[in-house]
Structure formats: C-alpha cells, structure tokens
Enzyme design. Structure first.
Site, PDB file in Angstrom:
ATOM      1  N   ASN A 194     -46.231  33.375  18.435  1.00  0.00           N
ATOM      2  CA  ASN A 194     -45.227  34.417  18.653  1.00  0.00           C
ATOM      3  C   ASN A 194     -44.005  33.717  19.249  1.00  0.00           C
ATOM      4  O   ASN A 194     -43.974  33.413  20.436  1.00  0.00           O
ATOM      5  CB  ASN A 194     -45.806  35.462  19.609  1.00  0.00           C
ATOM      6  CG  ASN A 194     -44.863  36.615  19.870  1.00  0.00           C
ATOM      7  OD1 ASN A 194     -43.700  36.582  19.458  1.00  0.00           O
ATOM      8  ND2 ASN A 194     -45.354  37.626  20.559  1.00  0.00           N
TER       9      ASN A 194
ATOM     10  N   ARG B  74     -46.167  36.100  14.282  1.00  0.00           N
ATOM     11  CA  ARG B  74     -45.659  37.448  14.522  1.00  0.00           C
ATOM     12  C   ARG B  74     -44.171  37.459  14.172  1.00  0.00           C
ATOM     13  O   ARG B  74     -43.392  36.665  14.703  1.00  0.00           O
ATOM     14  CB  ARG B  74     -45.832  37.826  15.989  1.00  0.00           C
ATOM     15  CG  ARG B  74     -45.283  39.195  16.264  1.00  0.00           C
ATOM     16  CD  ARG B  74     -45.322  39.550  17.719  1.00  0.00           C
ATOM     17  NE  ARG B  74     -44.806  40.889  17.904  1.00  0.00           N
ATOM     18  CZ  ARG B  74     -44.192  41.312  19.001  1.00  0.00           C
ATOM     19  NH1 ARG B  74     -44.051  40.493  20.026  1.00  0.00           N
ATOM     20  NH2 ARG B  74     -43.747  42.546  19.087  1.00  0.00           N
TER      21      ARG B  74
ATOM     22  N   HIS C 256     -44.023  47.362  17.110  1.00  0.00           N
ATOM     23  CA  HIS C 256     -45.342  47.317  17.769  1.00  0.00           C
ATOM     24  C   HIS C 256     -46.431  47.813  16.821  1.00  0.00           C
ATOM     25  O   HIS C 256     -47.492  48.269  17.266  1.00  0.00           O
ATOM     26  CB  HIS C 256     -45.413  48.207  19.036  1.00  0.00           C
ATOM     27  CG  HIS C 256     -44.571  47.744  20.180  1.00  0.00           C
ATOM     28  ND1 HIS C 256     -43.959  48.629  21.042  1.00  0.00           N
ATOM     29  CD2 HIS C 256     -44.254  46.500  20.613  1.00  0.00           C
ATOM     30  CE1 HIS C 256     -43.294  47.940  21.962  1.00  0.00           C
ATOM     31  NE2 HIS C 256     -43.456  46.653  21.717  1.00  0.00           N
TER      32      HIS C 256
ATOM     33  N   ARG D 109     -34.755  47.808  28.292  1.00  0.00           N
ATOM     34  CA  ARG D 109     -34.006  48.510  27.240  1.00  0.00           C
ATOM     35  C   ARG D 109     -33.871  49.987  27.586  1.00  0.00           C
ATOM     36  O   ARG D 109     -34.790  50.589  28.137  1.00  0.00           O
ATOM     37  CB  ARG D 109     -34.724  48.398  25.889  1.00  0.00           C
ATOM     38  CG  ARG D 109     -34.644  47.031  25.283  1.00  0.00           C
ATOM     39  CD  ARG D 109     -35.264  47.029  23.884  1.00  0.00           C
ATOM     40  NE  ARG D 109     -35.936  45.772  23.680  1.00  0.00           N
ATOM     41  CZ  ARG D 109     -37.178  45.638  23.221  1.00  0.00           C
ATOM     42  NH1 ARG D 109     -37.882  46.698  22.883  1.00  0.00           N
ATOM     43  NH2 ARG D 109     -37.692  44.456  23.086  1.00  0.00           N
TER      44      ARG D 109
ATOM     45  N   GLU E 227     -52.880  42.007  20.005  1.00  0.00           N
ATOM     46  CA  GLU E 227     -52.066  41.766  18.813  1.00  0.00           C
ATOM     47  C   GLU E 227     -52.426  40.435  18.164  1.00  0.00           C
ATOM     48  O   GLU E 227     -52.369  40.298  16.949  1.00  0.00           O
ATOM     49  CB  GLU E 227     -50.578  41.802  19.199  1.00  0.00           C
ATOM     50  CG  GLU E 227     -50.105  43.226  19.462  1.00  0.00           C
ATOM     51  CD  GLU E 227     -48.859  43.309  20.317  1.00  0.00           C
ATOM     52  OE1 GLU E 227     -48.927  42.911  21.504  1.00  0.00           O
ATOM     53  OE2 GLU E 227     -47.827  43.773  19.824  1.00  0.00           O
TER      54      GLU E 227
END
Ligand code: ADP
Length: 386
Positions: A9, A74, A163, A224, A367
């Site tokens: 990732n 990813r 996601h 965010r 993940e």
C-alpha cells in the site's frame, strides 16, 4: 511450499507491506516504511522498497524463501473502467497514470509503488486491487450527482465510493459470523478509521456509500471535512483569494476532527474533552452528529438493517463512539448492550442487546488479506496450491 502474497500500500510518504497466506489468512510479516523523501527517511520509493526487503530479511524472511506467488497493490481510484482486480502490464500503468487527476493525492504514489515493485520483482505477477471496485455497480440513483449530465459524462464525474475492499470484506465476515447467507442480509457497515465511510449493502451488493468522486465526501474524518457546501470552496477562492490547491489541502489535511479539535487520534480527543477542552468537544459532537445523520439516511434507504457493523481503528476500539452513534434508536430495532460494548475484545463480536432486531457487530477489517485473496482469485489459482 506454502504460497504467499506480498501486499503493498504505497502512499506519498510511506509504504505499508504485508506478506500473507491467502488461504489460511496467516500473516507472515508486515510493517511500514515511513518518511519517504523526508529527512532521515528513504530517499525515494525505490529506496523504500529496498527497505521493505531489508526489514523482511532482518525478520528472518529471505525473499526467495517466502513462496511469493504475486504482489498485490492497493490502488485507491480505478476510475470508470478499472474495477476488477487487474494484472498490471504497461497498458494498465498508462491507464492508471491517466487517472492521476481523479485521485491526485493517492494514485500517483500507488503507480510509483507498482513501478518500483515491478522492477524489484519482475518475475511475479503484480495485481492492482481498487478501493472503488466494490461500488462499481452502485445503483444509478446513488452513483449519480445531480449536475449537468453532459459535463458529468465528459469528465467521468460520478460517486465512485472508497474503502470498498474493507466494506466488502467486513460485510462477508458479518454473514459468516452470524452463520447466515450473505444474500439474506441488509447491512450497514461503518468503516471508521482516519478516513471514514459508511455503506448500505443488500444481499452482498452495495446500494449506497458515503464517499463520492473522491474520498472527501461524507463523514467527518480525522483530517478531512466530509460533506461541505461546494459554495464554501467558491467563496474561499473568490473572496479570500485562496488558491484552489490550498483549499483542497485545507479540506483534506486541516479539517475534520483535527481542524475542529486540533487532534486526530480519538484517544487523545477523549482526554482533551475530559479536561474541559471545548474545541475538542465540538469536534466530537460534529463527528457523531454526521455519523448519526448517515445512519438515519441509510436506515431509510434499507427500510431496516439486519446488521450494523463497526470496523477500522475507531470503529473497532472506541466504545464511546459506538454507543453515541447508536444511542436512542430502539424504535428502529437498534439497541447496544453496554456491557458487551465496553468489554475489550479483538476478534469479531456482537455488541447488541439480546433479542434486539438489529444485530450490532464489531469486526476487525483486514484489507491486506482481502487484497491477497483478490490476487489469487484473478490468477485463477486456488490459494494453497503448490
Ligand atoms: P487508517 O487505516 O485510515 O489510517 P485506522 O483504521 O488505522 O486508520 O484508524 C486509525 C485511528 O483509529 C486513529 O487515528 C485513532 O483515532 C483510532 N484509534 C486507534 N486505536 C484506538 C483506540 N484504542 N481508541 C480509540 N481510537 C482509536
């Protein structure tokens, strides 16, 4: 030899890695190389990749002994046409580069990570797994922004959702935990990490999700803003003279819980609230208010939810957030058992009251494992073969 997948990732200043056995889910090694391009860190992504191999070796894992069958990457944004796990070749890299502007913060470092890893491990298949993939077939009513249709078409503007690997994995795990068919369940998944998103899933297919063209839409996140009136952007640009890059950076990096409360970690946020910090309290209240607003909206979309699942750093660990998100919803069949909610645990667990119509779960996301399994899927190999 057991066959394994290296999952990477790659972000702008870090590379997270994991080596796993997709079949058993056994994690063989993992870690993170941080501060790429910064003082004291790896010079660039190529140097960071070397550090990954060095730290694997330092942990006693020589590359040639790991039984690697693939490298899974990813990739945040797959744009309109990349959504299945995809074996990377030059054409895919070119397409990913074209998609850079859709995810300027995320995709360019991922492409860099793929290029560097392909150079380092040229004999292995490299597979890109997209965060947007699960939401590719979102119903049109959920995927479409009500803007000029021609502009949207010309510029591939739609709600993509992110996601996805986590939402899919967690919803499948929820069905497995309850030992009922995935097809029979209406679910809400709350992925609450630094980034945060909600999805509504019917029979294993997503029908809504809170992130949009970019991962900025929706919930209040660590840094965010989530939803803001687009008018804020025009106002800041026109009246405050802020360059558009500064506005983007402010909404991505200096907003959310940090922007309001000065802190991104929920453990510290709670401590500040306890010591009487009003800004931290407001940040928390705005976060919870937004979360409840989305849960209510998704209950309306689903009619009712069989399962609500919390996952990711905050969702898995913060019992206070879980309680405040769902308190007072007994009329909708949602009741948390305070004792179960407060009991520490690491694996999948139920936290709803006995007999409550909606089962509330906490399920750790994984993940990396989901990406490793996606690799074996696309390579047509049965995990464990060989
Ligand atoms: P991401 O993968 O998006 O970077 P994570 O899913 O790892 O994020 O979540 C990280 C966040 O989880 C931290 O910023 C912190 O707010 C929260 N977190 C982690 N552990 C705890 C804990 N024990 N209690 C409360 N919050 C926690």
């Amino acid at each position: 030899m057991t066959r394994t997948v290296l999952v990477l990732n790659s972000g702008s200043s870090s590379v997270k890695y994991a080596v796993l056995e997709p079949d058993s889910g056994v994690l063989i090694a993992d870690g993170i190389v941080e501060r790429i391009g910064q003082d004291g860190g790896a010079r660039d992504h190529a140097a960071a990749m070397k550090e990954v191999f060095d730290s694997l070796a330092a942990d006693g894992h020589q590359l040639e002994d790991l039984g690697l069958m693939a490298v899974g990457h990813r990739v945040v944004h797959g744009g309109p046409d990349l959504y299945r796990p995809t074996i990377v070749d030059e054409a895919v890299i070119d397409r990913l580069k074209e998609l850079g502007p859709l995810a300027p913060l995320h995709n360019p470092p991922a492409v860099l990570g793929i290029e560097v890893a392909r150079d380092a491990l040229p004999d292995l298949p490299h597979v890109a797994v997209f965060d947007t993939a699960f939401f590719h077939d979102l119903p049109a009513a959920a995927a479409t922004y009500a803007i000029d249709a021609e502009v949207a078409r010309d510029w591939n503007i739609r709600r993509y959702g992110f996601h996805g690997t986590s939402h899919q994995y967690v919803s499948e795990q929820a069905a497995a935990f309850l030992d009922v068919p995935l097809e029979s369940l209406s679910q809400i998944v709350l992925h609450l990490g630094n980034g945060a998103s909600v999805s509504a899933i019917v029979g294993g297919r997503p029908v809504e999700t809170s992130m949009g063209l970019t991962p900025m839409e929706g919930l209040v996140m660590g840094t965010r803003s989530g939803d803001v009136d687009p008018g804020v952007i025009f106002y800041l640009w026109r009246e405050a003279g802020m360059p558009v890059e500064d506005i983007e950076s402010m909404l991505n990096r200096r907003s959310g819980v940090r922007g309001l409360g000065g802190e991104v970690d929920f453990r510290e946020l709670h401590r500040r609230i306890e010591s009487g910090d009003d800004a931290a309290e407001l940040a928390y209240e705005v976060y919870i208010h937004r979360l409840r607003k989305y849960i209510g909206a998704y209950l309306a979309i689903l009619g009712s939810a069989d399962v609500i699942t919390f996952t990711a750093g905050v969702g898995e660990n913060d019992a206070v957030v879980r309680r405040d998100a769902l308190t007072g919803l007994a009329a909708f069949g949602i009741e948390i058992d305070e004792h179960l909610n407060d009991s520490p645990g690491r694996g999948a667990r139920r936290i709803s009251a006995d007999g409550a119509p909606t089962t509330v779960l906490v399920i750790p996301t994984d993940e990396e494992l989901a990406i490793a399994r996606a690799c074996t899927g696309v390579l047509g190999a049965r995990p464990g073969d060989g």
